[in-house]
Design a protein around this motif. Structure first.
Motif, PDB file in Angstrom:
ATOM      1  N   VAL B 244       0.847  -1.199   0.000  1.00 13.59           N
ATOM      2  CA  VAL B 244       0.000   0.000   0.000  1.00 13.59           C
ATOM      3  C   VAL B 244       0.883   1.249   0.000  1.00 13.59           C
ATOM      4  CG1 VAL B 244      -1.709   1.318   1.314  1.00 13.59           C
ATOM      5  CG2 VAL B 244      -1.921  -1.172   1.136  1.00 13.59           C
ATOM      6  N   ARG B 245       1.945   1.220   0.807  1.00 11.03           N
ATOM      7  CA  ARG B 245       2.847   2.370   0.866  1.00 11.03           C
ATOM      8  C   ARG B 245       3.518   2.600  -0.489  1.00 11.03           C
ATOM      9  NH1 ARG B 245       7.083   5.268   1.766  1.00 11.03           N
ATOM     10  NH2 ARG B 245       8.338   3.735   0.666  1.00 11.03           N
ATOM     11  N   THR B 246       3.894   1.530  -1.154  1.00 10.74           N
ATOM     12  CA  THR B 246       4.554   1.652  -2.458  1.00 10.74           C
ATOM     13  C   THR B 246       3.624   2.300  -3.482  1.00 10.74           C
ATOM     14  OG1 THR B 246       5.917  -0.297  -2.012  1.00 10.74           O
ATOM     15  CG2 THR B 246       5.663   0.356  -4.332  1.00 10.74           C
ATOM     16  N   VAL B 247       2.363   1.858  -3.501  1.00  7.83           N
ATOM     17  CA  VAL B 247       1.411   2.443  -4.451  1.00  7.83           C
ATOM     18  C   VAL B 247       1.145   3.906  -4.093  1.00  7.83           C
ATOM     19  CG1 VAL B 247      -0.956   2.332  -5.310  1.00  7.83           C
ATOM     20  CG2 VAL B 247       0.377   0.224  -5.045  1.00  7.83           C
ATOM     21  N   CYS B 248       1.004   4.191  -2.802  1.00  5.12           N
ATOM     22  CA  CYS B 248       0.795   5.584  -2.385  1.00  5.12           C
ATOM     23  C   CYS B 248       1.985   6.460  -2.758  1.00  5.12           C
ATOM     24  CB  CYS B 248       0.551   5.660  -0.872  1.00  5.12           C
ATOM     25  SG  CYS B 248      -1.063   5.065  -0.346  1.00  5.12           S
ATOM     26  N   ALA B 249       3.185   5.953  -2.550  1.00  6.39           N
ATOM     27  CA  ALA B 249       4.382   6.733  -2.865  1.00  6.39           C
ATOM     28  C   ALA B 249       4.468   6.990  -4.362  1.00  6.39           C
ATOM     29  CB  ALA B 249       5.627   6.001  -2.365  1.00  6.39           C
ATOM     30  N   ASP B 250       4.134   5.973  -5.153  1.00 10.07           N
ATOM     31  CA  ASP B 250       4.147   6.112  -6.604  1.00 10.07           C
ATOM     32  C   ASP B 250       3.162   7.210  -7.030  1.00 10.07           C
ATOM     33  OD1 ASP B 250       3.764   5.791  -9.379  1.00 10.07           O
ATOM     34  OD2 ASP B 250       4.187   3.638  -9.286  1.00 10.07           O
ATOM     35  N   LEU B 251       1.944   7.135  -6.518  1.00  5.91           N
ATOM     36  CA  LEU B 251       0.930   8.136  -6.877  1.00  5.91           C
ATOM     37  C   LEU B 251       1.320   9.525  -6.348  1.00  5.91           C
ATOM     38  CD1 LEU B 251      -2.314   6.037  -6.222  1.00  5.91           C
ATOM     39  CD2 LEU B 251      -1.404   6.746  -8.460  1.00  5.91           C
ATOM     40  N   ALA B 252       1.888   9.575  -5.155  1.00 10.61           N
ATOM     41  CA  ALA B 252       2.274  10.870  -4.571  1.00 10.61           C
ATOM     42  C   ALA B 252       3.318  11.557  -5.449  1.00 10.61           C
ATOM     43  CB  ALA B 252       2.812  10.675  -3.148  1.00 10.61           C
ATOM     44  N   LEU B 253       4.271  10.773  -5.934  1.00  4.16           N
ATOM     45  CA  LEU B 253       5.293  11.374  -6.801  1.00  4.16           C
ATOM     46  C   LEU B 253       4.712  11.769  -8.146  1.00  4.16           C
ATOM     47  CD1 LEU B 253       8.547   9.442  -5.933  1.00  4.16           C
ATOM     48  CD2 LEU B 253       7.724  11.653  -5.134  1.00  4.16           C
ATOM     49  N   GLN B 254       3.699  11.054  -8.590  1.00  4.51           N
ATOM     50  CA  GLN B 254       3.021  11.472  -9.823  1.00  4.51           C
ATOM     51  C   GLN B 254       2.292  12.801  -9.615  1.00  4.51           C
ATOM     52  OE1 GLN B 254       0.875   8.507 -12.222  1.00  4.51           O
ATOM     53  NE2 GLN B 254       1.723   6.905 -10.921  1.00  4.51           N
ATOM     54  N   LEU B 255       1.757  12.998  -8.415  1.00  6.89           N
ATOM     55  CA  LEU B 255       1.108  14.277  -8.105  1.00  6.89           C
ATOM     56  C   LEU B 255       2.128  15.409  -8.151  1.00  6.89           C
ATOM     57  CD1 LEU B 255      -1.198  13.290  -5.082  1.00  6.89           C
ATOM     58  CD2 LEU B 255      -1.846  13.557  -7.476  1.00  6.89           C
ATOM     59  N   VAL B 256       3.281  15.190  -7.513  1.00  3.32           N
ATOM     60  CA  VAL B 256       4.332  16.210  -7.529  1.00  3.32           C
ATOM     61  C   VAL B 256       4.770  16.513  -8.950  1.00  3.32           C
ATOM     62  CG1 VAL B 256       6.727  16.697  -6.884  1.00  3.32           C
ATOM     63  CG2 VAL B 256       5.170  15.679  -5.215  1.00  3.32           C
ATOM     64  N   GLY B 257       4.916  15.465  -9.721  1.00  2.00           N
ATOM     65  CA  GLY B 257       5.414  15.641 -11.081  1.00  2.00           C
ATOM     66  C   GLY B 257       4.446  16.381 -11.987  1.00  2.00           C
ATOM     67  N   ASP B 258       3.187  16.465 -11.571  1.00  3.59           N
ATOM     68  CA  ASP B 258       2.161  17.102 -12.403  1.00  3.59           C
ATOM     69  C   ASP B 258       1.579  18.334 -11.708  1.00  3.59           C
ATOM     70  OD1 ASP B 258       0.572  17.306 -14.713  1.00  3.59           O
ATOM     71  OD2 ASP B 258      -1.083  16.211 -13.781  1.00  3.59           O
ATOM     72  N   ALA B 259       2.294  18.876 -10.734  1.00  2.25           N
ATOM     73  CA  ALA B 259       1.768  20.030  -9.991  1.00  2.25           C
ATOM     74  C   ALA B 259       1.603  21.222 -10.915  1.00  2.25           C
ATOM     75  CB  ALA B 259       2.709  20.379  -8.843  1.00  2.25           C
ATOM     76  N   GLU B 260       0.604  22.019 -10.599  1.00  6.72           N
ATOM     77  CA  GLU B 260       0.235  23.138 -11.474  1.00  6.72           C
ATOM     78  C   GLU B 260       1.418  24.066 -11.758  1.00  6.72           C
ATOM     79  OE1 GLU B 260      -2.977  24.791  -9.266  1.00  6.72           O
ATOM     80  OE2 GLU B 260      -4.464  23.513 -10.215  1.00  6.72           O
ATOM     81  N   GLY B 261       1.740  24.182 -13.007  1.00 10.35           N
ATOM     82  CA  GLY B 261       2.751  25.139 -13.431  1.00 10.35           C
ATOM     83  C   GLY B 261       4.180  24.793 -13.075  1.00 10.35           C
ATOM     84  N   ALA B 262       4.396  23.669 -12.408  1.00 13.05           N
ATOM     85  CA  ALA B 262       5.734  23.382 -11.897  1.00 13.05           C
ATOM     86  C   ALA B 262       6.707  23.007 -13.004  1.00 13.05           C
ATOM     87  CB  ALA B 262       5.670  22.263 -10.870  1.00 13.05           C
ATOM     88  N   SER B 263       7.955  23.423 -12.838  1.00 12.93           N
ATOM     89  CA  SER B 263       9.005  23.007 -13.762  1.00 12.93           C
ATOM     90  C   SER B 263      10.078  22.199 -13.044  1.00 12.93           C
ATOM     91  CB  SER B 263       9.644  24.223 -14.442  1.00 12.93           C
ATOM     92  OG  SER B 263      10.415  24.977 -13.540  1.00 12.93           O
ATOM     93  N   LYS B 264      10.017  22.166 -11.707  1.00 11.98           N
ATOM     94  CA  LYS B 264      10.990  21.401 -10.918  1.00 11.98           C
ATOM     95  C   LYS B 264      10.265  20.615  -9.829  1.00 11.98           C
ATOM     96  CE  LYS B 264      14.807  23.490 -12.573  1.00 11.98           C
ATOM     97  NZ  LYS B 264      15.776  22.782 -13.439  1.00 11.98           N
ATOM     98  N   ASP B 265      10.710  19.389  -9.596  1.00 11.95           N
ATOM     99  CA  ASP B 265      10.288  18.618  -8.435  1.00 11.95           C
ATOM    100  C   ASP B 265      11.396  18.760  -7.397  1.00 11.95           C
ATOM    101  OD1 ASP B 265       8.288  17.841 -10.147  1.00 11.95           O
ATOM    102  OD2 ASP B 265       9.173  15.874 -10.562  1.00 11.95           O
ATOM    103  N   ILE B 266      11.026  19.152  -6.199  1.00 10.11           N
ATOM    104  CA  ILE B 266      12.037  19.415  -5.170  1.00 10.11           C
ATOM    105  C   ILE B 266      11.872  18.417  -4.028  1.00 10.11           C
ATOM    106  CG2 ILE B 266      13.049  21.154  -3.663  1.00 10.11           C
ATOM    107  CD1 ILE B 266      11.539  23.289  -5.329  1.00 10.11           C
TER     108      ILE B 266
END
Lengths: 384, 384
Positions: B244-266
Motif C-alpha cells: 500500500v505504501r509503495t502504491v501511495c508513494a508512486d501516486l504521490a510522486l506522480q502528483l508532484v510531477g504534475d503540480a500546477e505550473g511546476a518546472s521542478k520537483d524538489i
C-alpha cells in the motif's frame, strides 16, 4: 525628509561600490543629541545576520549615536568573519565621527551568504561621514533600497513642537519579512530609552508585524528608534506612542505598496474572533494562501480559497457560521454561497477581504499582496 | 489499470456534462467482492466538503461497495442543499447497482462554493453504471482529472498472488493539498477493515502527507482503500502495508510531477533532527518558502533562503551548526559559506535539498515544487 525631519539628526546616502549596479548603497544616520536614547526591535528568525547580533547588543545599552546601513549584501550566514566585518564597520564609523563603536548600530540588506566587500565599504564610511547633512534623509532612504522601486520616508510633527520621522526599505514585515526590512525612526522629543522601547514595541506590533507580503521571514529585519531630545519638549507618552505608530503605519503601507511584483494591496480584516491572537492567526493564514493571492491577482472573487484557508487554523469558529466579504460584497454567508460574486469589483489596486468568525469581539487587520508572475521572475534570478 | 488492477473491481469514467469543457467528469468504482472491506483518510481542514462529511460516515461502517467521484465541482461550502446533492448521488448509485446507499462513498473535486448540476450528474450515474468494466481503471482515472495534465494510476502485484492498485488526481497532499486530491486504492487481498485502516494510515503518513506543493489545504481530500478479497489470499500485514505504501508513494510522486505550473520537483531531506516531527516541520517550512521556490525555478542555488526558512522553526538546532546541500554540493557548512555554489547544477527537473540540523538521529523527506509564473497564471483565472 525622513530621518532628518526631526531636529538633531544628520544623514547621508552615498555610493560605496558595494552594489554591482553602481547605485547608492551606504547610508549613515547620526544623532547629534543632546540625548542619545534609542530602542530597537529585530527579526525573530533564529538565523540572524551578523549586524543583527551586533545591533541587538548596542541597543541593549539604550544609547545609539549613529547607524550605518548598507544595501548590496545582508552579511548573514557569513560566520565569525562576517561578524568581524560588522564590528569593523562600526569601528570605522566611530573613528571617523569621534564616537564610541559600542554606540554605533549596523544594519545590512541584500543577498545572504556572501561576505561584504570591506575594501569598498570602509572607505565608503568616510565618504558618507563627509556627506552628512541635516537634509540628508532622502539620500539615506535611497541608499538602503534593494529591490524597492521607490524610497520610503514618513514624518509627523506634533503641535507641541516635536517630530517623529523615519525611513524604511523592503517589502515585508518584521517577522517574517519578504526581503530584509530596515527601518530607522528618529525623534527630537525628549524620551528616554525605556519609553522609546515601549512606544516602539507597541507601534510595530500592529504595523510592521501585521504586514505579511509573502510569509518569508528575513534574517536581517531591524527597526531602530533614536531620540535626540533636540526639540527640548518632553511629550505625553500616549501622544508620542501614537506618533510613532502613525509613522510606522505609514511606512508599513509604503512597504506593501512596493512589494516585489505586486499588482494588488490586500487588506484582510478578521472580525468576530474570540481573541486578538486568533484574529491575527486567521488573517495571517489567509494572507499566506498562494491560491488566494493568485486569485486576487486575476481579480477573481474566489471566496472558497478564503474558507479553505480559515479551515486550516485552530481558531474558534463554526464552519457553518463563517461570513466572507470581498470589497464589501458578502459573497459567503453562513459558510455557503452568499451574494452574487459578479457584484464584486476588483479593478482597484486595493482589495479588502473581510472574514467574520462570529466567535467573539476581537479583530485584527493584516496586509498582504497578490502573487504575480513578476514576483516569480524577480525572485527566480535574485542571486544570479 | 489502476483501480481495476486488482481482481473483483469494475470501474468506469464517462462524460456527464458537469464540466463546461466537455471532458470526462464522472468516475465509478465498484467492489464485486466477495469482501467489501474499506478504510479511508480525509482532509483535516475544518471546512469540509459535503462528500467528505458523507464518506467519513460511510467508511466508519468499514464497508464500501462503490465509490462515485465527480470532477467539475467540489460541492464544498454549499450548505445543507449541497449535502442533499451528495446524498442523492449515493442513492442513485445504490439504486442503479442494487446496493445500499450507506455503503456508497462519494468524492468531488473542482470549484468551491458552487452547487453541482444534478440534472446532469444523476443521469451520468446511470451512464457510468452501464459502462462499468473490469478494465475501466484508466477511464476512471481520466474522469477525475481537473487541472491534472495526465491521469495517474499505479499498481503492485505480490508474489503471493494479490495486488494493490490505485488512481489519484490533484497535485498536493492530504493535508494540506494544492487542489483537491482524490485517491482510490483497491486490493484483491483478503484484509479486514481494521487492517486496511492501519495500512492506509501508515502509508499516507509518509507519502501523501509529505507532499506539500503549495501549502494550501483542500476541503475535499479523500483517500479510500477497498478490499475485494477476490484473490482468496490473506497477506502478511507487513507485506500488505508495504505494498500500500509503495502504491501511495508512486501516486504521490506522480502528483508532484504534475503540480500546477511546476518546472521542478524538489525533494527536501532533513537529517540530523532531534525528532521525526521536527524533521517534518523543518522540511515542510522549507517546502513552503516562496522565495526558495522561485530561486529553484530560476536554477539559483540560493541557500540563504533555506537557512532563513529553517530559522523560523522551533526545531532543535544551533544556527552555527547547520549544513545545507543542493544536489549534493554542501553550499552551506556550519551556518556559513561552504562549497562553491557554482559547482551546483540545477538543470534537471529533480532538485534535492538536504539540510543537516546536527541535533539528533531523526530524518524526514518532504516533496514540493518550484513556484512559477505558470502557477500564477493557472490560479489567477481558476474560477473565472
Amino acid at each position: 525628509m525622513g530621518v532628518t525631519a526631526a531636529q538633531g539628526f544628520r544623514a547621508a546616502g552615498i555610493t560605496a561600490g558595494i552594489k554591482a549596479s553602481g547605485t547608492p548603497d551606504l547610508a549613515l544616520v547620526v544623532n547629534d543629541g543632546p540625548t542619545l536614547a534609542a530602542a530597537g526591535v529585530f527579526t525573530s528568525n533564529r538565523v540572524k545576520a551578523a549586524p543583527v547580533h551586533w545591533s541587538e547588543q548596542v541597543v541593549k545599552g539604550g544609547t545609539v549615536s549613529a547607524v550605518i546601513l548598507n544595501s548590496g549584501g545582508a552579511n548573514a550566514c557569513t560566520g565569525p568573519l562576517g561578524f568581524q566585518d560588522t564590528h569593523a564597520t562600526a569601528e570605522r564609523t566611530a573613528e571617523v565621527l569621534g564616537l564610541n563603536a559600542a554606540e554605533v548600530a549596523v544594519a545590512s540588506t541584500g543577498l545572504i551568504g556572501v561576505r561584504l566587500p570591506m575594501d569598498k565599504l570602509l572607505p565608503g564610511v568616510d565618504t558618507a561621514a563627509a556627506a552628512l547633512s541635516a537634509d540628508g534623509g532622502e539620500a539615506a532612504a535611497v541608499a538602503i533600497k534593494t529591490t524597492d522601486t521607490v524610497h520610503k520616508t514618513a514624518a509627523v510633527t506634533h503641535a507641541d513642537g516635536w517630530t517623529v520621522g523615519g525611513m524604511a526599505k523592503g517589502a515585508g514585515m518584521l517577522a517574517p519579512g519578504l526581503a530584509t526590512m530596515l527601518v530607522v525612526l528618529t525623534t527630537d522629543a525628549v524620551v528616554d530609552a525605556q519609553r522609546l522601547d515601549t512606544a516602539l514595541r507597541s507601534a510595530t506590533r500592529t504595523t510592521f508585524d501585521r504586514v505579511d507580503s509573502d510569509g518569508c521571514m528575513s534574517t536581517n529585519d531591524t527597526v531602530l528608534l533614536l531620540a535626540s531630545g533636540a526639540s527640548g519638549v518632553t511629550p505625553d507618552q500616549a501622544a508620542f506612542a501614537e506618533a510613532v505608530r502613525t509613522v510606522c503605519a505609514d511606512l508599513a503601507l509604503q512597504l506593501v505598496g512596493d512589494a516585489e511584483g505586486a499588482s494588488k494591496d490586500i487588506r484582510i480584516d478578521v472580525v468576530g474572533a474570540a481573541t486578538e491572537a486568533e484574529a491575527v492567526d486567521v488573517a495571517r493564514t489567509i494572507a499566506r494562501n498562494n491560491l488566494l493571492k493568485c486569485a486576487v491577482h486575476g481579480e477573481d472573487p474566489n471566496w472558497g480559497r478564503v474558507l479553505s484557508a480559515i479551515g486550516t487554523t485552530s481558531a474558534a469558529f463554526d464552519p457553518d457560521a463563517l461570513d466572507v466579504a470581498i470589497n464589501g460584497v458578502w459573497v459567503c454567508r453562513s459558510g455557503g454561497v452568499g451574494e452574487d460574486r459578479d457584484l464584486v469589483s476588483m479593478k482597484d489596486r486595493q482589495v479588502v477581504i473581510t472574514a467574520d468568525l462570529h466567535a467573539g469581539p476581537a479583530e485584527a487587520t493584516v496586509w498582504t499582496n497578490d502573487l504575480t508572475a513578476d514576483y516569480v521572475h524577480e525572485n527566480s534570478a535574485y542571486s544570479s
